[in-house]
Write a protein that holds these residues in place. Structure first.
Motif, PDB file in Angstrom:
ATOM      1  N   ALA A 637      -3.651   3.613   2.303  1.00 31.31           N
ATOM      2  CA  ALA A 637      -3.468   2.983   0.997  1.00 31.31           C
ATOM      3  C   ALA A 637      -2.056   3.200   0.480  1.00 31.31           C
ATOM      4  O   ALA A 637      -1.445   2.298  -0.108  1.00 31.31           O
ATOM      5  CB  ALA A 637      -4.491   3.540   0.016  1.00 31.31           C
ATOM      6  N   SER A 638      -1.520   4.419   0.691  1.00 32.07           N
ATOM      7  CA  SER A 638      -0.143   4.710   0.267  1.00 32.07           C
ATOM      8  C   SER A 638       0.845   3.801   0.989  1.00 32.07           C
ATOM      9  O   SER A 638       1.787   3.278   0.391  1.00 32.07           O
ATOM     10  CB  SER A 638       0.174   6.183   0.540  1.00 32.07           C
ATOM     11  OG  SER A 638       1.517   6.457   0.246  1.00 32.07           O
ATOM     12  N   PHE A 639       0.632   3.591   2.299  1.00 31.43           N
ATOM     13  CA  PHE A 639       1.502   2.689   3.069  1.00 31.43           C
ATOM     14  C   PHE A 639       1.418   1.261   2.527  1.00 31.43           C
ATOM     15  O   PHE A 639       2.431   0.571   2.386  1.00 31.43           O
ATOM     16  CB  PHE A 639       1.080   2.731   4.542  1.00 31.43           C
ATOM     17  CG  PHE A 639       1.758   1.704   5.394  1.00 31.43           C
ATOM     18  CD1 PHE A 639       3.088   1.845   5.767  1.00 31.43           C
ATOM     19  CD2 PHE A 639       1.063   0.573   5.831  1.00 31.43           C
ATOM     20  CE1 PHE A 639       3.702   0.887   6.553  1.00 31.43           C
ATOM     21  CE2 PHE A 639       1.683  -0.384   6.614  1.00 31.43           C
ATOM     22  CZ  PHE A 639       3.014  -0.221   6.974  1.00 31.43           C
ATOM     23  N   LEU A 640       0.217   0.856   2.171  1.00 36.59           N
ATOM     24  CA  LEU A 640       0.028  -0.516   1.697  1.00 36.59           C
ATOM     25  C   LEU A 640       0.650  -0.722   0.326  1.00 36.59           C
ATOM     26  O   LEU A 640       1.376  -1.701   0.093  1.00 36.59           O
ATOM     27  CB  LEU A 640      -1.462  -0.834   1.660  1.00 36.59           C
ATOM     28  CG  LEU A 640      -1.860  -2.268   1.299  1.00 36.59           C
ATOM     29  CD1 LEU A 640      -1.326  -3.251   2.317  1.00 36.59           C
ATOM     30  CD2 LEU A 640      -3.380  -2.394   1.186  1.00 36.59           C
ATOM     31  N   TYR A 641       0.398   0.247  -0.621  1.00 35.57           N
ATOM     32  CA  TYR A 641       0.855   0.074  -2.000  1.00 35.57           C
ATOM     33  C   TYR A 641       2.331   0.399  -2.182  1.00 35.57           C
ATOM     34  O   TYR A 641       3.046  -0.300  -2.895  1.00 35.57           O
ATOM     35  CB  TYR A 641       0.029   0.956  -2.939  1.00 35.57           C
ATOM     36  CG  TYR A 641      -1.421   0.566  -3.031  1.00 35.57           C
ATOM     37  CD1 TYR A 641      -1.806  -0.773  -3.023  1.00 35.57           C
ATOM     38  CD2 TYR A 641      -2.414   1.534  -3.138  1.00 35.57           C
ATOM     39  CE1 TYR A 641      -3.127  -1.122  -3.099  1.00 35.57           C
ATOM     40  CE2 TYR A 641      -3.746   1.192  -3.215  1.00 35.57           C
ATOM     41  CZ  TYR A 641      -4.100  -0.144  -3.195  1.00 35.57           C
ATOM     42  OH  TYR A 641      -5.422  -0.495  -3.271  1.00 35.57           O
ATOM     43  N   GLU A 642       2.784   1.495  -1.553  1.00 34.19           N
ATOM     44  CA  GLU A 642       4.126   2.014  -1.835  1.00 34.19           C
ATOM     45  C   GLU A 642       5.179   1.531  -0.854  1.00 34.19           C
ATOM     46  O   GLU A 642       6.373   1.678  -1.116  1.00 34.19           O
ATOM     47  CB  GLU A 642       4.085   3.547  -1.840  1.00 34.19           C
ATOM     48  CG  GLU A 642       3.152   4.126  -2.892  1.00 34.19           C
ATOM     49  CD  GLU A 642       3.063   5.647  -2.809  1.00 34.19           C
ATOM     50  OE1 GLU A 642       3.803   6.226  -1.995  1.00 34.19           O
ATOM     51  OE2 GLU A 642       2.247   6.230  -3.546  1.00 34.19           O
ATOM     52  N   THR A 643       4.776   0.953   0.287  1.00 37.57           N
ATOM     53  CA  THR A 643       5.759   0.497   1.276  1.00 37.57           C
ATOM     54  C   THR A 643       5.703  -1.013   1.477  1.00 37.57           C
ATOM     55  O   THR A 643       6.721  -1.707   1.350  1.00 37.57           O
ATOM     56  CB  THR A 643       5.518   1.211   2.622  1.00 37.57           C
ATOM     57  OG1 THR A 643       5.589   2.624   2.424  1.00 37.57           O
ATOM     58  CG2 THR A 643       6.564   0.790   3.643  1.00 37.57           C
ATOM     59  N   VAL A 644       4.518  -1.546   1.794  1.00 36.75           N
ATOM     60  CA  VAL A 644       4.412  -2.960   2.149  1.00 36.75           C
ATOM     61  C   VAL A 644       4.599  -3.861   0.930  1.00 36.75           C
ATOM     62  O   VAL A 644       5.421  -4.789   0.946  1.00 36.75           O
ATOM     63  CB  VAL A 644       3.044  -3.239   2.818  1.00 36.75           C
ATOM     64  CG1 VAL A 644       2.904  -4.734   3.118  1.00 36.75           C
ATOM     65  CG2 VAL A 644       2.909  -2.435   4.095  1.00 36.75           C
ATOM     66  N   LEU A 645       3.854  -3.594  -0.147  1.00 39.13           N
ATOM     67  CA  LEU A 645       3.926  -4.481  -1.311  1.00 39.13           C
ATOM     68  C   LEU A 645       5.315  -4.526  -1.941  1.00 39.13           C
ATOM     69  O   LEU A 645       5.785  -5.615  -2.308  1.00 39.13           O
ATOM     70  CB  LEU A 645       2.870  -4.080  -2.336  1.00 39.13           C
ATOM     71  CG  LEU A 645       1.410  -4.309  -1.918  1.00 39.13           C
ATOM     72  CD1 LEU A 645       0.467  -3.963  -3.051  1.00 39.13           C
ATOM     73  CD2 LEU A 645       1.200  -5.747  -1.481  1.00 39.13           C
TER      74      LEU A 645
END
Length: 684
Positions: A637-645
């Motif tokens: 979730a951290s990768f999705l919210y803080e990196t990808v988005l």
């Protein structure tokens, strides 16, 4: 090649070489299998060398083959034009001969009419009346005095565009008009036909249609700007129709000319002037002001006929300009009126020939320059509007023919490159030729702009049929649209910008493609989510790990190294990684297709795709009972919210020029998942 090889080549190339006898002798002379294998190798080597030499010769002479084919094509076109010229000259010579003999024919006709005046007229009119009683809706035709029937018969009408049969008609040729009547399916008494159209003989031209099986025995009637095609039962009836139509038109023109020439000396104005003794001197002086006795004026009508017959259009218009310049400030006397009547008939014939030169039925191989001659002369004759309309129709037919003849290749992008090259090159050449031909007629430019939009629609139809209707991938569609946009920008060098037109015509298909690909990604993501085990990825080899890092860097995720573990492990789920690659690929292709009308479509598609992954992470976090898996879900979730988005938001703003507020709201409105130092989770 060795001497043995040369000897073998000469032996096989000789005219008396018998393959069976050669193999038989070779078998008898060989000591064993080894000799046969060596000989076979020599023959194979010789065959390879021969094939290589043949290929080199083909490549060497390839350009000559192409040039020869072009020359043959040009020769075919010239032969067709030469045949048309000879046909026109024959027709003109016959008309000149007819004019020279018209006096004798008129006298003979007058004698016959004097001998049988009432009987002939009554029989012709009675025949016409009897026939017209069978036609519904033509009671007023017999009100014109002196009208009688010349010829009639059944014909089949065909569609001009697709050459399909429309209906069966019956044509009535009269001495001053042509009546077309359609067959009634349900006969009512004596009525067999229904009135369809009535054409004055001066309002149309007759064109012989070349036989092209199965389309035979046809001729065309041109009524600007429309035309109709009819088919006779056989070649004999077709010939009769063409000859009788041509003869009737000539007789009508000769009769009207004689009538005008006879009426000129007996004008009421002239009689009034001759009866006034005080105006006699003034009349003589007025008529003597205009000198029409010069040789070039006396021979002007005949010179115009010669120029038209010899297709010397420039010479004919030069003569007309010379006459107009001479008569510009002269009074309009009766001799001048008589001369203008004769000249106007030649102008009409010249206009008909020039119109035929610009018709789409003519050869279209010469490009826009081939129409320059006819267009320039029509403009000089003061018919700029007609010249503009015919020129644009001719070029539309040429562009449509070029697109139809383009071979549909297996590779879509290759076909689009060829399609864009043909269309935009033709459009550019047409624009340059139009600017040259109509430089002094600014009112025609609006017609060219309208034509350009219709031509662009024709191009987009072919483009969409190959790119979007065939369900190509989004990346291929994006590359094809990019190629079309780049070619469209070339038109800016002539001040013509059709980019907005291209985008407005493509917006529907691009929207559908984005929506379709969005649904595919959502379905694929949901399928992966259904099989999610929330395990780390093991890529097994350093090469695979390096390839994944390179793919993430290409997606704009430069901090992917912090999510890699020891060896070939990645501290992310396969589902999240696959989703990231697929979503970023869709996003990049969407940016290639982007223009303002697609802003909300692309933004909403991205939001829906991302929302599927966000909801899956949120659902898994709430339902998972294993604490270690919860920690791993938090990392994803951290990768999705803080990196990808954030990468998506930044790239969107760079590509579009304004921030994506919906994506920001999606990220800020989602649950913020953090992992504390004691590996316990806090969900805010």
């Amino acid at each position: 090649m060795t001497d043995t090889g040369n000897k073998l080549r000469k032996q096989l190339e000789s005219a008396n070489c018998d393959p069976k006898q050669y193999v038989k002798l070779l078998s008898q002379q060989s000591d064993g299998d080894r000799d046969l294998q060596e000989h076979r190798q020599k023959i194979q080597t010789l065959a390879d060398e021969t094939a290589q030499n043949l290929k080199k010769n083909v490549y060497k002479n390839y350009r000559q083959f192409i040039e020869t084919a072009k020359e043959i094509s040009y020769l075919e076109s010239e032969m067709y034009q030469l045949s048309h010229i000879l046909t026109e000259q024959k027709s003109i010579m016959e008309s000149i001969t007819q004019a020279l003999l018209s006096t004798d024919k008129d006298e003979a006709a007058k004698e016959m009419q004097a001998a049988f005046p009432k009987e002939t007229e009554e029989v012709k009119q009675r025949t016409l009346t009897t026939l017209l009683e069978k036609v519904e809706g033509c009671k007023n035709i017999m009100e014109t005095p002196g009208r009688y029937l010349v010829y009639n018969g059944d014909l089949f009408e065909y569609d001009v565009d697709n050459m399909s049969q429309i209906q069966k008609v019956h044509a009535f040729l009269m001495n001053d008009c042509l009546l077309i009547a359609t067959w009634l399916p349900n006969r009512r008494g004596a009525v067999r036909y229904k009135y369809n159209a009535l054409y004055d003989l001066d309002s149309f031209a007759i064109v012989n249609v070349k036989d092209n099986a199965p389309m035979k025995d046809m001729f065309k009637i041109l009524m600007f700007p429309d035309s109709r095609i009819f088919q006779a039962e056989n070649s004999k009836i077709k010939k009769e129709w063409l000859e009788i139509l041509d003869e009737t038109k000539k007789n009508k023109a000769i009769k009207e000319r004689h009538k005008k020439e006879e009426e000129l000396p007996h004008s009421p104005v002239r009689q009034d002037m001759s009866n006034n003794p005080f105006d006699e001197d003034e009349q003589v002086v007025c008529e003597e002001i205009v000198d029409l006795s010069m040789e070039w004026i006396q021979e002007l009508p005949e010179d115009l006929d010669v120029c038209i017959a010899q297709r010397d259009f420039e010479g004919a218009v030069d003569l007309l300009d010379k006459l107009n310049e001479y008569l510009k400030d002269q009074p309009l006397t009766q001799p001048v009126k008589g001369l203008k009547v004769k000249v106007e008939e030649r102008i009409r014939q010249l206009t008909e020939v020039l119109v035929f030169e610009l018709s789409p039925d003519r050869s279209l191989r010469g490009g826009p320059k081939a129409t320059r001659r006819a267009v320039s002369q029509l403009v000089r004759l003061g018919q700029s509007t007609k010249a503009c309309e015919l020129f644009l129709k001719n070029r539309a037919a040429a562009v449509q023919t070029a697109i139809r003849q383009l071979r549909i290749e297996g590779a879509t992008l290759l076909y689009i490159h060829k399609l864009c090259n043909i269309f935009f090159t033709s459009l550019l050449e047409t624009a340059k030729e139009f600017e040259m031909d109509f430089a002094g007629n600014t009112g025609c430019y609006s017609a060219f702009v309208v034509w350009s939009r219709s031509a662009m629609k024709m191009f987009v139809d072919a483009f969409s049929k190959q790119v979007f209707d065939s369900k190509e991938s989004l990346s291929t569609a994006a590359e094809c649209v990019k190629v079309a946009k780049e070619h469209c920008k070339q038109l800016s060098e002539i001040g013509l910008d059709l980019t907005f037109t291209l985008q407005s015509l493509l917006v529907k298909d691009i929207k559908a493609a984005l929506q379709s690909y969005k649904e595919i990604i959502i379905e694929a993501t949901k399928h992966r989510d259904s099989e999610e085990m929330w395990r780390k990825m093991n890529l097994m080899t350093p090469e695979a790990l390096g390839k994944l890092k390179e793919e993430m860097r290409n997606c704009g995720i430069s901090s992917f190294d912090q999510y890699t573990g020891d060896g070939c492990w990645v501290n992310l789920s396969y589902t999240i990684v696959a989703f990231t690659k697929q979503m970023m690929a869709f996003f990049e292709e969407g940016l290639k297709l982007y223009f303002p009308e697609l802003h909300m479509v692309l933004l909403e598609s991205l939001r829906e795709i991302i929302l599927v992954a966000v909801q899956h992470v949120d659902y898994s976090l709430r339902c998972e009972q294993d604490s270690e898996k919860k920690v791993f879900i938090c990392q994803n979730a951290s990768f999705l919210y803080e990196t990808v988005l954030p990468v998506v938001e930044k790239r969107f703003e760079e590509g579009v020029g304004k921030p994506a507020k919906q994506l920001q709201d999606l990220r800020n409105g989602s649950r913020l998942i953090r992992v504390n130092p004691e590996s316990t989770m806090s969900v805010v």
